[in-house]
Design an enzyme around this catalytic site. Structure first.
Site, PDB file in Angstrom:
ATOM      1  CB  THR A 125       3.395  19.365   5.140  1.00 45.27           C
ATOM      2  OG1 THR A 125       2.211  18.519   5.695  1.00 45.27           O
ATOM      3  CG2 THR A 125       4.081  19.879   6.269  1.00 45.27           C
ATOM      4  CD  GLU A 127       0.905  16.133   9.976  1.00 46.80           C
ATOM      5  OE1 GLU A 127       1.280  16.255  11.084  1.00 46.80           O
ATOM      6  OE2 GLU A 127      -0.078  15.808   9.728  1.00 46.80           O
ATOM      7  CE1 TYR A 149       7.837  16.573   7.157  1.00 38.86           C
ATOM      8  CE2 TYR A 149       5.602  16.964   7.973  1.00 38.86           C
ATOM      9  CZ  TYR A 149       6.487  16.786   6.926  1.00 38.86           C
ATOM     10  OH  TYR A 149       6.078  16.999   5.749  1.00 38.86           O
ATOM     11  CE  LYS A 153       8.982  19.390   4.830  1.00 43.17           C
ATOM     12  NZ  LYS A 153       9.450  19.309   3.663  1.00 43.17           N
TER      13      LYS A 153
HETATM   14  P1  GDR Z   1       0.877  12.049   7.749  1.00 44.04           P
HETATM   15  O1  GDR Z   1       0.885  10.562   7.067  1.00 44.04           O
HETATM   16  O2  GDR Z   1       1.527  11.805   9.181  1.00 44.04           O
HETATM   17  O3  GDR Z   1      -0.400  12.644   7.488  1.00 44.04           O
HETATM   18  O4  GDR Z   1       2.180  12.813   7.002  1.00 44.04           O
HETATM   19  P2  GDR Z   1       0.845   9.000   7.830  1.00 44.04           P
HETATM   20  O5  GDR Z   1       0.504   8.144   6.612  1.00 44.04           O
HETATM   21  O6  GDR Z   1       2.010   8.526   8.309  1.00 44.04           O
HETATM   22  O7  GDR Z   1      -0.170   9.018   8.971  1.00 44.04           O
HETATM   23  C1  GDR Z   1      -1.632   9.519   8.697  1.00 44.04           C
HETATM   24  C2  GDR Z   1      -2.235   9.270   9.755  1.00 44.04           C
HETATM   25  O8  GDR Z   1      -2.685   7.781  10.281  1.00 44.04           O
HETATM   26  C3  GDR Z   1      -2.366   7.657  11.286  1.00 44.04           C
HETATM   27  N1  GDR Z   1      -2.100   6.118  11.465  1.00 44.04           N
HETATM   28  C4  GDR Z   1      -1.044   5.677  10.993  1.00 44.04           C
HETATM   29  N2  GDR Z   1       0.170   6.355  10.426  1.00 44.04           N
HETATM   30  C5  GDR Z   1       1.226   5.549   9.900  1.00 44.04           C
HETATM   31  N3  GDR Z   1       2.154   5.875   9.389  1.00 44.04           N
HETATM   32  N4  GDR Z   1       1.192   4.051  10.317  1.00 44.04           N
HETATM   33  C6  GDR Z   1       0.235   3.423  11.040  1.00 44.04           C
HETATM   34  O9  GDR Z   1       0.243   2.276  11.229  1.00 44.04           O
HETATM   35  C7  GDR Z   1      -1.005   4.353  11.280  1.00 44.04           C
HETATM   36  N5  GDR Z   1      -1.888   4.066  12.215  1.00 44.04           N
HETATM   37  C8  GDR Z   1      -2.849   5.233  12.281  1.00 44.04           C
HETATM   38  C9  GDR Z   1      -1.410   8.673  12.017  1.00 44.04           C
HETATM   39  O10 GDR Z   1      -1.314   8.650  13.324  1.00 44.04           O
HETATM   40  C10 GDR Z   1      -1.690   9.852  11.131  1.00 44.04           C
HETATM   41  O11 GDR Z   1      -2.773  10.513  11.915  1.00 44.04           O
HETATM   42  C11 GDR Z   1       2.208  12.642   5.635  1.00 44.04           C
HETATM   43  C12 GDR Z   1       3.571  12.644   4.967  1.00 44.04           C
HETATM   44  O12 GDR Z   1       3.634  12.376   3.535  1.00 44.04           O
HETATM   45  C13 GDR Z   1       4.262  14.010   5.631  1.00 44.04           C
HETATM   46  O13 GDR Z   1       5.511  14.038   5.189  1.00 44.04           O
HETATM   47  C14 GDR Z   1       3.477  14.963   4.717  1.00 44.04           C
HETATM   48  O14 GDR Z   1       3.876  16.350   4.992  1.00 44.04           O
HETATM   49  C15 GDR Z   1       1.788  14.697   5.288  1.00 44.04           C
HETATM   50  O15 GDR Z   1       1.412  13.499   4.913  1.00 44.04           O
HETATM   51  C16 GDR Z   1       0.937  15.845   4.321  1.00 44.04           C
END
Ligand code: GDR
Length: 337
Positions: A125, A127, A149, A153
């Site tokens: 990832t 990340e 997480y 990884k």
């Molecule tokens: P991510 O995906 O953490 O990048 O990991 P996610 O969609 O959860 O978050 C992306 C960004 O959005 C911000 N954010 C929010 N996130 C969620 N989930 N819900 C909210 O309401 C929200 N508001 C803002 C987060 O803070 C973050 O910065 C995904 C996963 O699939 C991992 O397993 C993978 O490794 C990576 O993508 C690449």
């Protein structure tokens, strides 16, 4: 000839099986953890396909892993089983580590003993780059994880390299930047936005009131690609001439969570105005469409990620096909149906 794909309940596991059924003649063994899901539900995944078999496998149980590998003797083992919710990983660090790191050791060690010719891919990832030093990130960017997480990884990446170099195994972990689809879980921000905006749109059309969408860090920037494009890249990574290399798969573009929301509102044709603190108001009714809720903030977030996919383009002849607007439209239209 057979392939094991773990995590078929998730987006990537499902699309990997679909891709392999369409593009190869292998027997595909799709696995998921034993919970209440009955194996007879395999029909839901790929109805009547005699090349698809569903198995229960929990990668945290080394006996279970060993027995499945002995039974199937796969040519490829593709691991998408993971605790993949970054935000959740602070609450369940042990589960995250046990699944994402120990699970990988279980697979590597069983393959080493029972099936050392098998090619192994583990989902890595963006990340792992975490607190980035430069942008876009390439394969040489240092690993600077910001969450349990991401740390799990990174550890998996190191142990995979150790097995590769010590035992000569074909074992790799690509770096996949964010990749989305209509099968994305609704806890991830993209699908949360498209599914909630789709239901708000339906309420507006029927003149009903609606609950607003609530989001966390609107400034976070991600490199969002299409999951189905990425699956093709994973298969290419698994079919290099040895010794194998590890690659970044990314769209090479970067947008904020705010950009994603606004693009989705445009696609939905909802008229809005943005007030202070990222409150989005529906122009006609004055109702709040979206607002920030600090409960969705992470203890430490990765502010921006953008991948340099040049190496994959040049050496794997891989290109992402779907752009940002098309991706948002595809997801919204599916949720609006
Ligand atoms: P991510 O995906 O953490 O990048 O990991 P996610 O969609 O959860 O978050 C992306 C960004 O959005 C911000 N954010 C929010 N996130 C969620 N989930 N819900 C909210 O309401 C929200 N508001 C803002 C987060 O803070 C973050 O910065 C995904 C996963 O699939 C991992 O397993 C993978 O490794 C990576 O993508 C690449």
């Amino acid at each position: 000839m057979s392939v094991i794909v773990t995590g078929i309940n998730g987006q990537d596991g499902y699309y990997m099986c679909k891709y392999l059924l369409e593009h190869t003649s292998f027997m595909i063994y799709g696995t998921l953890r034993y919970r209440a899901t009955k194996l007879t539900n395999a029909k839901e995944y790929f109805p009547d396909n005699p090349r698809f078999t569903m198995l229960h496998l929990d990668i945290t149980d080394n006996v279970n892993v060993l027995n499945i590998i002995k039974k199937v003797k796969p040519q490829y083992f593709i691991n998408f089983a993971a605790q993949s919710f970054v935000g959740k990983s602070w609450d369940i660090p042990h589960v995250t580590w046990t699944t994402n790191t120990m699970g990988v050791i279980n697979i590597l060690d069983s393959l080493k003993t029972e099936c050392s010719h098998c090619r192994f891919y583990n989902a890595g990832t963006s990340e792992e780059f975490g607190d980035v030093l430069y942008s876009p990130q390439n394969e040489d960017h240092p690993l600077r994880p910001r969450s349990p997480y991401a740390a799990s990884k990174c550890a998996a990446r190191h142990i995979i390299r150790v097995y590769r170099e010590s035992y000569g195994m074909y074992a790799i972990q690509g770096w996949l930047f964010n990749h989305e689809s209509i099968r994305r879980g609704k806890d991830f921000v993209t699908r949360k936005i498209t599914s909630t905006i789709a239901s708000i749109k339906k309420n507006i059309e029927s003149g009903e009131r609606f609950e607003p969408l609530e989001l966390g860090n609107m400034n976070a920037k991600r490199d969002w690609g299409d999951a189905e494009d990425f699956i093709d890249g994973v298969w290419k990574m698994l079919n290099q001439d040895t010794p194998p290399s590890e690659y970044i798969l990314s769209s090479g573009t970067m947008y904020s969570v705010r950009d994603f929301l606004e693009e989705c509102l445009r696609v939905a044709d909802i008229q809005w105005s943005r007030c202070d603190n990222d409150v989005y108001v529906h122009t006609t009714t004055g109702e709040v469409i979206s607002r920030v809720n600090s409960d969705y903030y992470r203890l430490a977030d990765v502010n921006c990620l953008m991948g340099n996919n040049k190496k994959a383009r040049l050496e794997l002849d891989w290109t992402p096909k779907t752009d940002f607007s098309t991706l948002v439209r595809k997801m919204f239209e599916h949720d609006y149906l």
